[in-house]
Design an enzyme around this catalytic site. Structure first.
Site, PDB file in Angstrom:
ATOM      1  N   GLY A 167       0.976  -1.466   0.088  1.00  0.00           N
ATOM      2  CA  GLY A 167       0.336  -0.262  -0.104  1.00  0.00           C
ATOM      3  C   GLY A 167       0.899   1.322   0.077  1.00  0.00           C
ATOM      4  O   GLY A 167       2.350   1.329   0.195  1.00  0.00           O
ATOM      5  N   GLY A 173       0.417   5.981   0.435  1.00  0.00           N
ATOM      6  CA  GLY A 173      -0.177   6.739   0.629  1.00  0.00           C
ATOM      7  C   GLY A 173      -0.317   8.256   1.053  1.00  0.00           C
ATOM      8  O   GLY A 173       1.336   8.311   0.436  1.00  0.00           O
ATOM      9  N   SER A 174      -0.934   9.162   1.778  1.00  0.00           N
ATOM     10  CA  SER A 174       0.013  10.739   1.467  1.00  0.00           C
ATOM     11  C   SER A 174       1.622  10.761   2.078  1.00  0.00           C
ATOM     12  O   SER A 174       2.588  11.351   1.251  1.00  0.00           O
ATOM     13  CB  SER A 174      -0.829  11.595   2.070  1.00  0.00           C
ATOM     14  N   GLY A 222       3.562   8.334   2.819  1.00  0.00           N
ATOM     15  CA  GLY A 222       4.910   7.070   3.076  1.00  0.00           C
ATOM     16  C   GLY A 222       3.767   6.026   2.280  1.00  0.00           C
ATOM     17  O   GLY A 222       2.880   5.539   1.634  1.00  0.00           O
ATOM     18  N   SER A 223       4.926   4.837   2.485  1.00  0.00           N
ATOM     19  CA  SER A 223       4.857   3.357   1.779  1.00  0.00           C
ATOM     20  C   SER A 223       4.239   1.877   2.804  1.00  0.00           C
ATOM     21  O   SER A 223       4.969   1.862   3.595  1.00  0.00           O
ATOM     22  CB  SER A 223       5.353   2.675   0.580  1.00  0.00           C
ATOM     23  N   VAL A 224       3.839   1.144   3.042  1.00  0.00           N
ATOM     24  CA  VAL A 224       3.638  -0.023   3.844  1.00  0.00           C
ATOM     25  C   VAL A 224       4.100  -1.057   2.656  1.00  0.00           C
ATOM     26  O   VAL A 224       3.392  -1.531   1.594  1.00  0.00           O
ATOM     27  CB  VAL A 224       2.353  -0.037   4.185  1.00  0.00           C
ATOM     28  N   LYS A 257       5.515   0.418   7.688  1.00  0.00           N
ATOM     29  CA  LYS A 257       5.057   1.640   7.714  1.00  0.00           C
ATOM     30  C   LYS A 257       6.118   2.497   7.202  1.00  0.00           C
ATOM     31  O   LYS A 257       6.631   3.067   8.485  1.00  0.00           O
ATOM     32  CB  LYS A 257       3.777   2.549   8.407  1.00  0.00           C
ATOM     33  N   ASP A 265      -9.853  11.113   8.603  1.00  0.00           N
ATOM     34  CA  ASP A 265      -9.366  10.971   7.462  1.00  0.00           C
ATOM     35  C   ASP A 265      -9.999   9.176   7.326  1.00  0.00           C
ATOM     36  O   ASP A 265      -9.345   8.311   6.147  1.00  0.00           O
ATOM     37  CB  ASP A 265      -7.953  10.682   7.322  1.00  0.00           C
TER      38      ASP A 265
END
Length: 441
Positions: free
Chosen positions: A161, A163-164, A166-168, A182, A277
């Site tokens: 995944g 996101g705004s 970072g990455s997972v 994360k 969010d």
């Protein structure tokens, strides 16, 4: 600051404001400060000062608030400090006697205090051991090298995944434990704050429907959170992937789980927490399909009584409450609005940003018109309802109640929205009624 207050401060003849409180200053208050003709405010509270408090100049106007909690200040009775001794000889006789009398008493108190500290520490260690053993994901230290090995150097094959901030990545530790890492992108403005906020929020909250932090790893150019791994991915994946599908009861259970998490965040702590969010990609499912609310990167901790704050943090368009988007106003009611939109999306399988929702038409208006016209079947995900099902009317009544609740949650007026306590109770009653009616058909 520590050490004595310098005599040279008396040369700052235009000084009007001097606040030296809450430091580690020692020695006496310099008499030279009496020469400061313009000094209007003076505060040396919470230090280790001793000796006579000056009485000349503006010191005649200062109150006891300027000298609180020091070691051994003396002076005028109005300052609530002991009077200064006129002769040092009598004091020199008294001090040895006091030392002789008080020494054994102080030693006894120290020994008793140490005993209690040791007993308390042993109890605390036992409690922590019990807590750690009862938790399936106890806090543990994990080095950056271990994370590199667990995620195969954060390879794209392990990326699950983005996101705004970072990455997972999925990873597996040497003991066989699956984790999600994360990794924060430190380039965007606000990334450091996002990491700090997420740590601060997750440090003090524990709930079965909130994602758990196992550890963190941070240095000057790397920040990461080690999270409980959710093998079934996000609610978004289950709603929109062709290979996955949630049935009616599963979707209802997921939304009850999310409502339980929000009810805890809003009402289960002395300091309310606002997620800010909420959306399907931030709802993760474990191996038993239990939902967990994740991604607290822009969450807000609201102080006691402060249920509304202003912020410039951006949430996701479509799920964002009107007052949040226009005025930056954050409150628990904003999360309720996002929950209402997500509740509609879960049972209609329509995103609020779909192309069909343009101009004055929106997901909320589309659902509301169907409720008003009695044509609710036309907006429900076709995977949930077939006209030939024996429990068709039961599902129709149930989804009508769910979408009515969603409309109440997403009212444009924050004051008219229901709260998460009531929303959770309503959803649980809807489930009980649904199961009872299904059993009768």
């Amino acid at each position: 600051m520590q050490g004595p207050i310098p005599q040279s401060l008396g040369n700052s003849i235009n000084l009007e404001f001097l606040d030296l409180s809450s430091n580690n200053l020692s020695g006496v208050i310099p008499k030279s400060l009496e020469a400061l003709r313009y000094l209007q405010y003076f505060n040396v509270s919470f230090n280790r000062l001793q000796g006579e408090i000056p009485s000349g100049g503006h010191f005649a106007d200062f109150t006891t608030k300027s000298f609180l909690h020091n070691d051994a200040l003396c002076g005028a009775p109005r300052l609530q400090v002991p009077p200064c001794k006129a002769h040092g000889r009598s004091r020199s006789k008294i001090v040895p006697k006091l030392i002789y009398i008080l020494t054994p008493i102080v030693l006894a108190i120290v020994i008793v205090a140490l005993i209690f500290v040791l007993i308390g520490r042993n109890k605390k260690i036992k409690l922590q051991t019990q807590d750690d053993s009862s938790s399936p994901f106890p806090w543990r230290r994990i080095s950056c090298e271990e994370l590199l090995r667990a995620t195969k150097a954060f390879s794209e094959t392990n990326l699950i995944g983005m996101g705004s901030y970072g990455s997972v990545y999925k990873g597996m530790l040497l003991d066989g434990m699956s984790i999600a890492v994360k990794v924060f992108n430190l380039q965007p403005e606000g990334a450091f704050k996002s990491f700090d906020v997420e740590c601060e929020v997750m440090r003090n909250i524990r709930h079965r429907n909130l994602i758990k932090i196992i550890s963190s790893c941070t240095n000057l150019d790397f920040k990461a959170l080690v999270l409980e791994y959710m093998p079934n991915g996000s609610l978004e994946k289950w709603l929109y992937s062709h290979n996955y599908c949630l049935d009616f009861l599963q979707r209802l259970d997921v939304m009850i789980d999310v409502a339980s998490a929000l009810e805890y965040l809003h009402h289960g702590n002395t300091t309310p927490t606002v997620h800010c969010d909420l959306k399907p990609s931030n709802i993760l499912l474990d191996e038993d399909m239990v939902a967990h609310v994740a991604d607290f990167g822009i969450a807000k901790l609201l102080s006691d009584g402060d249920l509304i704050v202003q912020t410039m943090t951006l949430a996701t368009i479509g799920y964002m409450a009107p007052e949040y988007g226009t005025g930056g106003i954050v409150s628990t009611r904003g999360d309720v609005y996002s929950f209402g939109i997500m509740l509609m999306e879960t049972f209609t399988r329509k995103k609020p940003a779909e192309e069909m929702f343009a101009g004055e038409m929106s997901l909320k208006r589309w659902v509301n018109e169907a409720l008003m016209d009695g044509s609710i079947v036309g907006v429900v995900d076709c995977n949930l309802m077939g006209g030939e099902e024996k429990d068709f009317s039961v599902k129709e009544q149930c989804v009508s109640s769910i979408l009515s609740l969603a409309m109440e949650c997403s009212n444009d007026s924050p004051e008219k929205r229901t709260n998460m306590e009531d929303a959770l109770v309503r959803l649980k009653k809807i489930k009980v009624s649904f199961l009872a009616d299904i059993g009768r058909t």
